[in-house]
Design a protein around this motif. Structure first.
Motif, PDB file in Angstrom:
ATOM      1  N   VAL A 269      -7.306  57.060  44.912  1.00  0.00           N
ATOM      2  CA  VAL A 269      -7.507  55.988  45.902  1.00  0.00           C
ATOM      3  C   VAL A 269      -8.918  55.414  45.818  1.00  0.00           C
ATOM      4  CG1 VAL A 269      -5.758  56.820  47.519  1.00  0.00           C
ATOM      5  CG2 VAL A 269      -8.095  57.713  47.663  1.00  0.00           C
TER       6      VAL A 269
ATOM      7  N   GLN B 241      -9.044  51.620  45.926  1.00  0.00           N
ATOM      8  CA  GLN B 241      -8.730  51.105  47.263  1.00  0.00           C
ATOM      9  C   GLN B 241      -9.939  51.230  48.188  1.00  0.00           C
ATOM     10  OE1 GLN B 241      -4.736  53.440  47.355  1.00  0.00           O
ATOM     11  NE2 GLN B 241      -4.580  51.911  48.970  1.00  0.00           N
TER      12      GLN B 241
ATOM     13  N   GLN C 272     -12.528  48.611  47.206  1.00  0.00           N
ATOM     14  CA  GLN C 272     -12.072  47.279  47.604  1.00  0.00           C
ATOM     15  C   GLN C 272     -12.224  47.087  49.112  1.00  0.00           C
ATOM     16  OE1 GLN C 272      -8.042  46.449  46.422  1.00  0.00           O
ATOM     17  NE2 GLN C 272      -8.119  44.312  47.058  1.00  0.00           N
TER      18      GLN C 272
ATOM     19  N   LEU D 249      -9.041  50.747  55.662  1.00  0.00           N
ATOM     20  CA  LEU D 249      -7.824  51.463  55.280  1.00  0.00           C
ATOM     21  C   LEU D 249      -7.359  52.329  56.443  1.00  0.00           C
ATOM     22  CD1 LEU D 249      -8.879  52.702  51.714  1.00  0.00           C
ATOM     23  CD2 LEU D 249      -7.546  50.663  52.274  1.00  0.00           C
TER      24      LEU D 249
ATOM     25  N   VAL E 265      -4.083  56.335  54.592  1.00  0.00           N
ATOM     26  CA  VAL E 265      -3.685  56.235  53.184  1.00  0.00           C
ATOM     27  C   VAL E 265      -3.513  57.649  52.623  1.00  0.00           C
ATOM     28  CG1 VAL E 265      -4.391  55.476  50.889  1.00  0.00           C
ATOM     29  CG2 VAL E 265      -4.859  54.043  52.886  1.00  0.00           C
TER      30      VAL E 265
END
Length: 358
Positions: free
Chosen positions: A67, A70, A73, A85, A88
């Motif tokens: 991850v 992610q 980002q 997030l 997750v």
């Protein structure tokens, strides 16, 4: 008029408590470029690192690789009003110690940093897998004996008064066999459900005594078989005696069952204490199996042999592994076809003051 009593003034603590290092949740404070400014001991332990080794690095790019993109980002998106997030999932492979299932949430903090919150959901995922196992066992494995009972009872009912006695006996025998199979599967499913529970009132357990006891039961149940069974004396573990007898019983019964083609059953239970652990071995000289399929061995309902070769419901070794895990231990296996199988069991040993004389 009664006196008015004023409520006591709250007393402010002398110093504010920083809860960052006192929460059971894994926490890390990340800079906008991904550098970890701070991490608590809980999260560092889950990642098998020290906090000092993680601070000052973009630790998620190595420790949370699945991850990492992610997270980067989401960090970049905070400048544009991104919301981060939420829950997750990520799984960390810990080699022989299994996998750890984590759930991540990343939220912005005042000043541009971000807070990474990590929850360990390994136990929840294990429970979900257990529920799937039970559902599969009920819906698939139990369906076959129930279908047999239904079919042959219907055939019996259709026989009428002139039924052939041999046919009736055959149908009744099949019904009884299917009922026994269904009952055994139900018992095994219940064992599977209970196996993951923590040990009840753990204490020192005489593994050698349990081994002798189980071997005697195996011989009593099959007195016509020649057997050479050896149990090393003085083996002690720490745990729930009932659960550990169940664990050993699964392994020893498996060794006995898959030695059916041998003129003499040969089984050894030995081991030694290493530090605060007990390393056990259950060896047989039975049919063994191809190690390419070893990963199936502890998976519920995954059988390496057919029913004609002695395979049962496919839950025995899965139950044994769950019992080992519940004690903070594990089981691994080595085998060679037509040579035999050795199960290696790692369990806690009694604390030094509780260990019985060796």
């Amino acid at each position: 008029m009664p006196d008015v009593v004023s409520p006591p003034s709250p007393t402010a603590p002398a110093t504010a408590i920083d809860v960052f290092d006192h929460l059971a949740t894994g926490l890390a404070q990340l800079a906008p470029d991904g550098t970890w400014r701070r991490v608590n001991a809980v999260l560092a332990a889950w990642l098998d690192q020290s906090p000092d080794a993680l601070v000052g690095t973009a630790a998620h790019r190595e420790a949370l690789t699945p991850v990492a993109a992610q997270l980067d980002q989401a960090l970049a998106g905070f400048a544009g009003g991104g919301d981060g997030l939420h829950e997750v999932p990520v799984t960390i492979d810990r080699g022989e110690d299994g996998a750890r299932s984590l759930q991540l949430t990343l939220t912005p903090l005042p000043g541009g940093d971000a807070l990474l919150q990590v929850h360990d959901v390994t136990a929840l995922r294990a429970m979900e897998l257990l529920q799937e196992t039970l559902a599969f066992g009920i819906s698939h494995e139990l369906r076959a004996p129930v279908r047999t009972i239904e079919q042959f009872s219907r055939r019996l009912a259709a026989q009428g008064e002139d039924a052939d006695a041999a046919v009736v006996r055959d149908h009744v025998q099949r019904i009884r066999g299917a009922a026994t199979q269904a009952g055994g599967l139900i018992d095994a499913l219940l064992e599977t459900l209970r196996a993951a529970r923590p040990p009840r009132q753990p204490g020192p357990v005489d593994i050698s005594l349990l081994g002798d006891w189980i071997c005697a039961e195996l011989q009593d149940a099959d007195p016509g078989r020649a057997a050479q069974l050896h149990v090393t004396p003085g083996l002690w573990a720490w745990g729930d005696e009932h659960a550990l007898k169940q664990l050993l019983g699964k392994l020893l019964h498996n060794a006995w069952k898959f030695s059916a083609a041998c003129d003499t059953v040969r089984i050894d239970l030995d081991g030694e204490r290493v530090g605060d652990r007990l390393h056990l071995r259950v060896r047989d000289a039975g049919r063994g199996f191809d190690m390419r399929y070893a990963d199936r061995l502890f998976v519920p309902f995954r059988r390496l042999h057919g029913a004609d070769d002695g395979a049962g419901h496919g839950l025995g070794l899965a139950i044994a592994q769950r019992l080992a895990h519940a004690h903070g231990g594990r089981i691994r296996v080595e085998s060679a076809e037509d040579v035999g199988t050795t199960f290696h069991i790692d369990l806690p040993a009694p604390p030094a003051e509780d260990a019985s004389p060796q």
